[in-house]
Design a protein around this motif. Structure first.
Motif, PDB file in Angstrom:
ATOM      1  N   HIS A 120       0.825  -1.205   0.000  1.00  0.00           N
ATOM      2  CA  HIS A 120       0.000   0.000   0.000  1.00  0.00           C
ATOM      3  C   HIS A 120       0.862   1.259   0.000  1.00  0.00           C
ATOM      4  N   ASN A 121       1.984   1.210   0.685  1.00  0.00           N
ATOM      5  CA  ASN A 121       2.840   2.398   0.739  1.00  0.00           C
ATOM      6  C   ASN A 121       3.652   2.599  -0.534  1.00  0.00           C
ATOM      7  N   LYS A 122       3.483   1.714  -1.526  1.00  0.00           N
ATOM      8  CA  LYS A 122       4.202   1.837  -2.796  1.00  0.00           C
ATOM      9  C   LYS A 122       3.264   2.200  -3.952  1.00  0.00           C
ATOM     10  N   VAL A 123       1.964   2.280  -3.670  1.00  0.00           N
ATOM     11  CA  VAL A 123       0.998   2.564  -4.722  1.00  0.00           C
ATOM     12  C   VAL A 123       1.270   3.927  -5.356  1.00  0.00           C
ATOM     13  N   ALA A 124       1.597   4.913  -4.543  1.00  0.00           N
ATOM     14  CA  ALA A 124       1.906   6.240  -5.068  1.00  0.00           C
ATOM     15  C   ALA A 124       3.093   6.186  -6.021  1.00  0.00           C
ATOM     16  N   TYR A 147      -7.314   8.520  -1.905  1.00  0.00           N
ATOM     17  CA  TYR A 147      -6.293   8.954  -0.969  1.00  0.00           C
ATOM     18  C   TYR A 147      -5.551  10.179  -1.500  1.00  0.00           C
ATOM     19  N   ILE A 148      -5.337  11.135  -0.629  1.00  0.00           N
ATOM     20  CA  ILE A 148      -4.707  12.385  -1.021  1.00  0.00           C
ATOM     21  C   ILE A 148      -3.320  12.169  -1.599  1.00  0.00           C
ATOM     22  N   LYS A 149      -2.563  11.241  -1.022  1.00  0.00           N
ATOM     23  CA  LYS A 149      -1.202  11.020  -1.514  1.00  0.00           C
ATOM     24  C   LYS A 149      -1.200  10.493  -2.948  1.00  0.00           C
ATOM     25  N   PHE A 150      -2.289   9.845  -3.360  1.00  0.00           N
ATOM     26  CA  PHE A 150      -2.364   9.361  -4.729  1.00  0.00           C
ATOM     27  C   PHE A 150      -2.685  10.505  -5.690  1.00  0.00           C
ATOM     28  N   VAL A 151      -3.445  11.488  -5.226  1.00  0.00           N
ATOM     29  CA  VAL A 151      -3.680  12.682  -6.025  1.00  0.00           C
ATOM     30  C   VAL A 151      -2.352  13.394  -6.257  1.00  0.00           C
ATOM     31  N   THR A 152      -1.564  13.490  -5.189  1.00  0.00           N
ATOM     32  CA  THR A 152      -0.246  14.114  -5.294  1.00  0.00           C
ATOM     33  C   THR A 152       0.638  13.343  -6.264  1.00  0.00           C
ATOM     34  N   ALA A 153       0.597  12.003  -6.175  1.00  0.00           N
ATOM     35  CA  ALA A 153       1.419  11.164  -7.063  1.00  0.00           C
ATOM     36  C   ALA A 153       1.032  11.366  -8.522  1.00  0.00           C
ATOM     37  N   PHE A 155      -0.266  14.094  -9.949  1.00  0.00           N
ATOM     38  CA  PHE A 155       0.230  15.382 -10.428  1.00  0.00           C
ATOM     39  C   PHE A 155       1.756  15.412 -10.502  1.00  0.00           C
ATOM     40  N   ASN A 156       2.411  14.670  -9.627  1.00  0.00           N
ATOM     41  CA  ASN A 156       3.872  14.555  -9.738  1.00  0.00           C
ATOM     42  C   ASN A 156       4.250  13.841 -11.029  1.00  0.00           C
ATOM     43  N   GLY A 157       3.429  12.856 -11.413  1.00  0.00           N
ATOM     44  CA  GLY A 157       3.661  12.158 -12.679  1.00  0.00           C
ATOM     45  C   GLY A 157       3.458  13.082 -13.862  1.00  0.00           C
ATOM     46  N   LEU A 158       2.423  13.914 -13.802  1.00  0.00           N
ATOM     47  CA  LEU A 158       2.172  14.869 -14.876  1.00  0.00           C
ATOM     48  C   LEU A 158       3.346  15.823 -15.054  1.00  0.00           C
ATOM     49  N   ARG A 159       4.011  16.134 -13.968  1.00  0.00           N
ATOM     50  CA  ARG A 159       5.152  17.052 -14.051  1.00  0.00           C
ATOM     51  C   ARG A 159       6.331  16.428 -14.788  1.00  0.00           C
ATOM     52  N   LYS A 160       6.328  15.103 -14.917  1.00  0.00           N
ATOM     53  CA  LYS A 160       7.413  14.417 -15.619  1.00  0.00           C
ATOM     54  C   LYS A 160       7.206  14.408 -17.133  1.00  0.00           C
ATOM     55  N   LEU A 161       6.006  14.771 -17.556  1.00  0.00           N
ATOM     56  CA  LEU A 161       5.708  14.727 -18.979  1.00  0.00           C
ATOM     57  C   LEU A 161       6.430  15.845 -19.721  1.00  0.00           C
ATOM     58  N   LYS A 162       6.979  15.490 -20.867  1.00  0.00           N
ATOM     59  CA  LYS A 162       7.635  16.476 -21.728  1.00  0.00           C
ATOM     60  C   LYS A 162       6.799  16.625 -22.990  1.00  0.00           C
ATOM     61  N   LYS A 163       6.451  17.857 -23.305  1.00  0.00           N
ATOM     62  CA  LYS A 163       5.559  18.092 -24.443  1.00  0.00           C
ATOM     63  C   LYS A 163       6.136  17.584 -25.755  1.00  0.00           C
ATOM     64  N   SER A 164       7.473  17.445 -25.815  1.00  0.00           N
ATOM     65  CA  SER A 164       8.096  16.958 -27.041  1.00  0.00           C
ATOM     66  C   SER A 164       7.964  15.448 -27.202  1.00  0.00           C
ATOM     67  N   LYS A 165       7.583  14.745 -26.127  1.00  0.00           N
ATOM     68  CA  LYS A 165       7.517  13.289 -26.165  1.00  0.00           C
ATOM     69  C   LYS A 165       6.109  12.739 -25.971  1.00  0.00           C
ATOM     70  N   THR A 166       5.135  13.612 -25.775  1.00  0.00           N
ATOM     71  CA  THR A 166       3.770  13.150 -25.551  1.00  0.00           C
ATOM     72  C   THR A 166       2.790  13.883 -26.452  1.00  0.00           C
ATOM     73  N   THR A 189      -0.165  20.904  -0.138  1.00  0.00           N
ATOM     74  CA  THR A 189      -0.207  22.203  -0.794  1.00  0.00           C
ATOM     75  C   THR A 189       0.168  22.016  -2.261  1.00  0.00           C
ATOM     76  N   PHE A 190      -0.742  22.332  -3.147  1.00  0.00           N
ATOM     77  CA  PHE A 190      -0.504  22.176  -4.572  1.00  0.00           C
ATOM     78  C   PHE A 190      -0.191  23.554  -5.164  1.00  0.00           C
TER      79      PHE A 190
END
Length: 325
Positions: A120-124, A147-153, A155-166, A189-190
């Motif tokens: 469970h602690n690795k789902v994020a 779960y809030i931490k999954f919402v954070t995860a 958006f953290n994933g979205l931050r890894k996206l590069k517009k040149s590759k997606t 805090t977002f």
């Protein structure tokens, strides 16, 4: 870090496909019907008639050509649950259980329920890592979390996206704020912005608050997402706040359900008129709704000046929204 495969089974499959489709002389000796069934354009028309997804999946087992065309059709008609593809081994290492055809990643879904092997602690971590696997074929991302931490995860994933590759065109996010999801985490805090996605033209964002008041912590989320999509044309929102649409210069479709309860917010008609004024020059389709609990006393009607929206051709307003807007 790329996820590794758990076995070499895909190598055997690839060799089997090559043996069926790599001999050009064998293709030349085929009869016209066999040749036609290897043509991607013809195959696409034939397999498109398979309405049952199970039959379409079976058809992909025929040969490499059928597998590739079938993957494209599956990718358009279904959303692949990527959580189920990632597991943890006994050494607590993350791995991809099986390779996935790029076309199958066209539409993906993310939930906060993973394979039982994932602690469970690795789902994020799983949710965030999925973004590293996305490529040019991914067009839609659907996420539903509690779960809030999954919402954070997410958006953290979205931050890894590069517009040149997606080439992501649509993002759908559903957040269920429940008392059990808080735990000891508190509210995050977002604030960090997301990379600009020029191909992102459609967003759906739904926030349901079962405890009242918790929604305020998520207020920046939708705005951060909107700011990352300068070419947004369609927005569907189920939300307890009035979003700022000032940057949505190309918005044509706007569907907004105001979610509210007496415990933490009151409809603000001036704010409602304000968001319509921000998109009055581009909007074509407008739909307004309202979701309220039984304890809410609907506010008295007010007379306000609605901005002229000269391009609008379709307007739908629910009876409940008449009192909320």
């Amino acid at each position: 870090m790329k996820l590794r495969s758990s076995s070499s089974r895909e190598v055997k499959i690839s060799q089997n496909f090559d043996s069926q489709g790599g001999d050009e002389s064998a293709v030349d000796n085929m009869n016209p019907t066999s040749k036609a069934l290897r043509n991607p354009l013809i195959l696409d028309l034939i397999l498109a008639h398979l309405s049952d997804l199970t039959d379409l999946k079976r058809a992909r087992l025929v040969c490499r050509n059928w597998a590739e065309v079938g993957a494209s059709l599956l990718g358009k008609r279904t959303a692949l649950n990527v959580n189920k593809l990632i597991r943890y081994d006994e050494g607590s290492k993350m791995y991809l259980v099986t390779p996935v055809a790029a076309n199958l990643m066209r539409r993906i879904s993310m939930l906060d329920k993973c394979d039982p092997s994932v602690p469970h602690n690795k789902v994020a971590n799983v949710i965030t890592k999925v973004f590293a696997e996305l490529g040019q074929c991914t067009r839609e991302i659907h996420c539903e979390v509690t779960y809030i931490k999954f919402v954070t995860a997410f958006f953290n994933g979205l931050r890894k996206l590069k517009k040149s590759k997606t080439n992501i065109q649509h993002i759908s996010v559903t957040v269920w704020v429940i008392a059990l999801s808080l735990g000891k985490e508190g509210y995050p805090t977002f604030t960090n912005k997301l990379p600009v996605q020029t191909n992102l033209t459609s967003i759906e964002f739904q926030l349901y608050d079962r405890i009242g008041g918790g929604s305020y912590a998520f207020k920046p989320l939708l705005q951060i997402l909107l700011d990352s999509a300068p070419n947004l044309t369609s927005l569907k929102v189920c939300w307890p706040f009035y979003p700022n649409l000032q940057g949505c210069k190309n918005l044509k479709v706007f569907k907004f359900d105001l979610v509210w309860c007496a415990a933490f917010n009151v409809p603000d008609k001036v704010a409602a008129i304000g968001i319509l004024a921000q998109v009055k020059d581009t909007l074509i389709d407008l739909e307004l709704g309202s979701i309220a609990d039984d304890t809410v006393d609907l506010p008295q009607s007010q007379t306000l000046d609605v901005p002229v929206m000269s391009k609008v051709v379709s307007v739908t307003i629910s009876p409940a929204a008449m009192d909320s807007f």
